[in-house]
Design an enzyme around this catalytic site. Structure first.
Site, PDB file in Angstrom:
ATOM      1  N   LYS A 208      47.652   2.042  31.024  1.00  0.00           N
ATOM      2  CA  LYS A 208      48.675   2.949  31.561  1.00  0.00           C
ATOM      3  C   LYS A 208      49.773   2.175  32.282  1.00  0.00           C
ATOM      4  O   LYS A 208      50.968   2.363  32.027  1.00  0.00           O
ATOM      5  CB  LYS A 208      48.029   3.960  32.499  1.00  0.00           C
ATOM      6  N   GLU A 214      42.412  -7.331  33.416  1.00  0.00           N
ATOM      7  CA  GLU A 214      41.480  -7.562  32.314  1.00  0.00           C
ATOM      8  C   GLU A 214      42.161  -7.333  30.971  1.00  0.00           C
ATOM      9  O   GLU A 214      42.036  -8.141  30.037  1.00  0.00           O
ATOM     10  CB  GLU A 214      40.266  -6.629  32.440  1.00  0.00           C
ATOM     11  N   GLY A 269      43.886   7.879  34.262  1.00  0.00           N
ATOM     12  CA  GLY A 269      43.263   6.983  33.291  1.00  0.00           C
ATOM     13  C   GLY A 269      41.966   7.518  32.723  1.00  0.00           C
ATOM     14  O   GLY A 269      41.726   7.466  31.512  1.00  0.00           O
ATOM     15  N   ARG A 270      41.109   8.055  33.578  1.00  0.00           N
ATOM     16  CA  ARG A 270      39.811   8.536  33.115  1.00  0.00           C
ATOM     17  C   ARG A 270      39.904   9.903  32.433  1.00  0.00           C
ATOM     18  O   ARG A 270      38.900  10.450  31.986  1.00  0.00           O
ATOM     19  CB  ARG A 270      38.815   8.575  34.270  1.00  0.00           C
ATOM     20  N   GLU A 355      34.309   7.686  40.044  1.00  0.00           N
ATOM     21  CA  GLU A 355      35.656   7.261  40.393  1.00  0.00           C
ATOM     22  C   GLU A 355      36.450   8.446  40.930  1.00  0.00           C
ATOM     23  O   GLU A 355      37.339   8.278  41.766  1.00  0.00           O
ATOM     24  CB  GLU A 355      36.358   6.649  39.178  1.00  0.00           C
ATOM     25  N   HIS A 386      10.406   6.619  27.346  1.00  0.00           N
ATOM     26  CA  HIS A 386       9.501   5.480  27.284  1.00  0.00           C
ATOM     27  C   HIS A 386       9.942   4.354  28.209  1.00  0.00           C
ATOM     28  O   HIS A 386       9.478   3.221  28.070  1.00  0.00           O
ATOM     29  CB  HIS A 386       9.394   4.978  25.836  1.00  0.00           C
ATOM     30  N   LYS A 510      40.703  -5.347  43.301  1.00  0.00           N
ATOM     31  CA  LYS A 510      41.708  -6.077  42.518  1.00  0.00           C
ATOM     32  C   LYS A 510      42.510  -7.033  43.404  1.00  0.00           C
ATOM     33  O   LYS A 510      42.775  -8.185  43.026  1.00  0.00           O
ATOM     34  CB  LYS A 510      42.655  -5.088  41.845  1.00  0.00           C
TER      35      LYS A 510
END
Length: 546
Positions: A208, A214, A269-270, A355, A386, A510
């Site tokens: 965005k 990253e 963003g999410r 978040e 399991h 950050k």
């Protein structure tokens, strides 16, 4: 949007008293009291999704008080404010309009005097035209070959949402191979490069802000790596694309203006998979299926916007979660999709929940005295049974769970799906009732206590679950399911009086990371670090010979 301390409401005080009355009641007693409990505590969304919330430690009085809490916190007003485009993201002075991205009406939604629906429709046309050209083989790479592979470079919402949807809808996948690079760990990008042919691969830089370290670090590496091997200036124009809000940054990076797909500041963003950020989804399943995904989420939006609180699925689920988090003091909730395609769904919801609502400052700028987001985790069934289900049945933790399954499988292999479904049902029944009672007059274990000792087989039950059954996992039903959880999270944020649409805690890490990164290449280390951080930096520099 009202800023109300939920603990000061009349309903909250009544819920505290009600909790004392109900906390020790067993699940079996709720069912014995109400013979129609299943039908009384279940809801349909069209003929696509069915919610059974009968296996919860609640009764009519619990729900009455929870709905009263929602009304005292002016939930309905807040829902209207979001859909109208009011700037409910106060800390960033932004509207929250991921719902506009899937809006099917021809109405205008105005933000800062701009009709955003016109922009959205224009971008969708561009996405449709481009995706069709890639899928049909009309778009050629720098050597004239059609595209076979797509690499999405993004992190957070620019990765988790698109990845979850492409995995969940893998049954609808076309011939294109979709890859994801998110982590700044160099191993991830190197491994992806081993699987692709540069002549037939396009890269989507999905950020965005177009500044996420990253994403831009991986994009820089890929840009240089590709140029060194192709020695072709045209490569970048034919193979690199940007999905972003910051157009200037994308242009400065070298992306051709026709290769930029836009989304906007009012798209979190999410919540961005519905936008150009979801281009990898479109390329994976085709634009028609993407439209169906949007339509399913739109119909859930309409349900959320217009349905009364008592029959509103996101509202009911949100209130039940608040009940457990703040009155039973649970710390965690689990999500279990009983479908391999949906294996990435719990990880996607981790970001959406934590978040959004992992906050400790309320909308009045004060530290909260109540619990906000639980820890969200989970995995696909029956693998989970399991590994960690032992803790759910006999451990000391109290973990409410959502179980999700399609009634109709895309892959009918022998009687596999019936066995999967029987496990799904067995787990919710066993968690609710344990093995210390008669169920339908059939005793599971005749003796739990003998010689004043409790059997190691003892499972106490009384563990709450929601069962969410989809008719089938389709683009439409998945869109509705994702929107359901988005709205559930929104409701919790409103009632708990926090801002759900910022993530300032993420920003702190950050800033600190940038400072540490710069110190790796300096002779003297920043003296403001604590002794632990400084010591680890020194050891790293020694071992890596920096």
């Amino acid at each position: 949007m009202k800023n109300i301390n939920p603990t000061k409401t009349f309903a909250w005080q009544q819920l505290k008293n009600h909790f004392i009355d109900i906390k020790n009641i067993q699940m079996k007693d709720f069912f014995n009291i109400d013979k129609e409990r299943f039908s009384n505590y279940s809801l349909f969304f069209e003929d696509e999704i069915f919610l059974d919330f009968s296996k919860n430690r609640i009764n009519y009085e619990t729900l009455r008080l929870l709905f009263m809490l929602a009304r005292e916190c002016y939930l309905s007003n807040a829902i209207q404010s979001m859909f109208l485009g009011d700037k409910i993201n106060k800390t960033e002075n932004r509207s929250v309009l991921h719902t506009a991205l899937r809006n099917q009406l021809n109405n205008n939604i105005v933000v800062d005097n701009i009709n955003i629906m016109a922009m959205i429709k224009e971008e969708l046309k561009k996405i449709k035209k481009f995706s069709n050209s890639i899928i049909n083989g009309d778009w050629k790479g720098y050597t004239g070959k059609s595209i076979s592979d797509v690499v999405n470079i993004g992190i957070g919402g620019s990765h988790l949402g698109p990845y979850m949807v492409t995995e969940s809808l893998k049954y609808y996948k076309n011939h294109l191979n979709i890859h994801y690079v998110s982590n700044i760990d160099g191993t991830e990008v190197v491994e992806v490069l081993k699987r692709i042919n540069l002549e037939t691969t396009i890269f989507l830089i999905n950020s965005k802000s177009f500044s996420t370290i990253e994403t831009i670090s991986n994009a820089d590496y890929l840009k240089n790596w590709c140029f060194l091997r192709t020695k072709c200036k045209e490569y970048f124009t034919r193979h690199f694309f940007a999905l972003c809000e910051n157009i200037t940054a994308a242009l400065n990076f070298g992306i051709h203006d026709k290769n930029i797909f836009k989304f906007w500041k009012w798209v979190g963003g999410r919540y961005s998979l519905w936008s150009a950020s979801g281009l990898s989804i479109v390329l994976s399943i085709g634009f028609k299926n993407f439209e169906s995904l949007l339509y399913g989420s739109y119909m859930m939006d309409q349900h959320f916007l217009h349905q009364e609180l008592s029959h509103n699925i996101p509202v009911v689920l949100a209130l039940i979660s608040i009940w457990y988090t703040n009155f039973f003091n649970i710390e965690t909730e689990a999500i279990f999709p009983y479908d391999t395609y949906m294996h990435a769904f719990p990880e996607y919801l981790q970001q959406s929940y934590m978040e959004s609502n992992g906050k400790s400052i309320d909308r009045n700028g004060k530290l909260v005295t109540w619990k906000t987001s639980p820890i969200i985790w989970g995995h696909s069934g029956t693998n989970s049974q399991h590994s960690f289900f032992q803790l759910l049945h006999q451990g000391t933790m109290f973990v409410p769970c959502d179980f999700i399954i399609p009634a109709i499988s895309h892959n009918s292999v022998n009687d596999h799906h019936e066995k999967l479904l029987s496990n799904f049902l067995a787990q919710t029944q066993s968690l609710a009732f344990g093995n210390n009672i008669d169920i339908n007059s059939k005793t599971i274990f005749n003796s739990i206590i003998s010689n004043n000792k409790i059997s190691y087989k003892y499972c106490p039950g009384n563990k709450p679950t929601n069962s969410i059954m989809l008719k089938k996992i389709t683009p439409y039903s998945l869109g509705a399911l994702v929107a359901l959880y988005e709205h559930k999270i929104f409701v919790q944020g409103i009632i708990l009086n926090i801002f759900s649409f910022d993530q300032w805690g993420v920003e702190l890490g950050k800033l600190v990371a940038n400072s540490i990164f710069n110190d790796f290449f300096k002779k003297n280390i920043n003296n403001s670090y604590d002794s632990s951080t400084e010591g680890l930096v020194r050891i790293y520099k020694k071992w890596s010979n920096i």
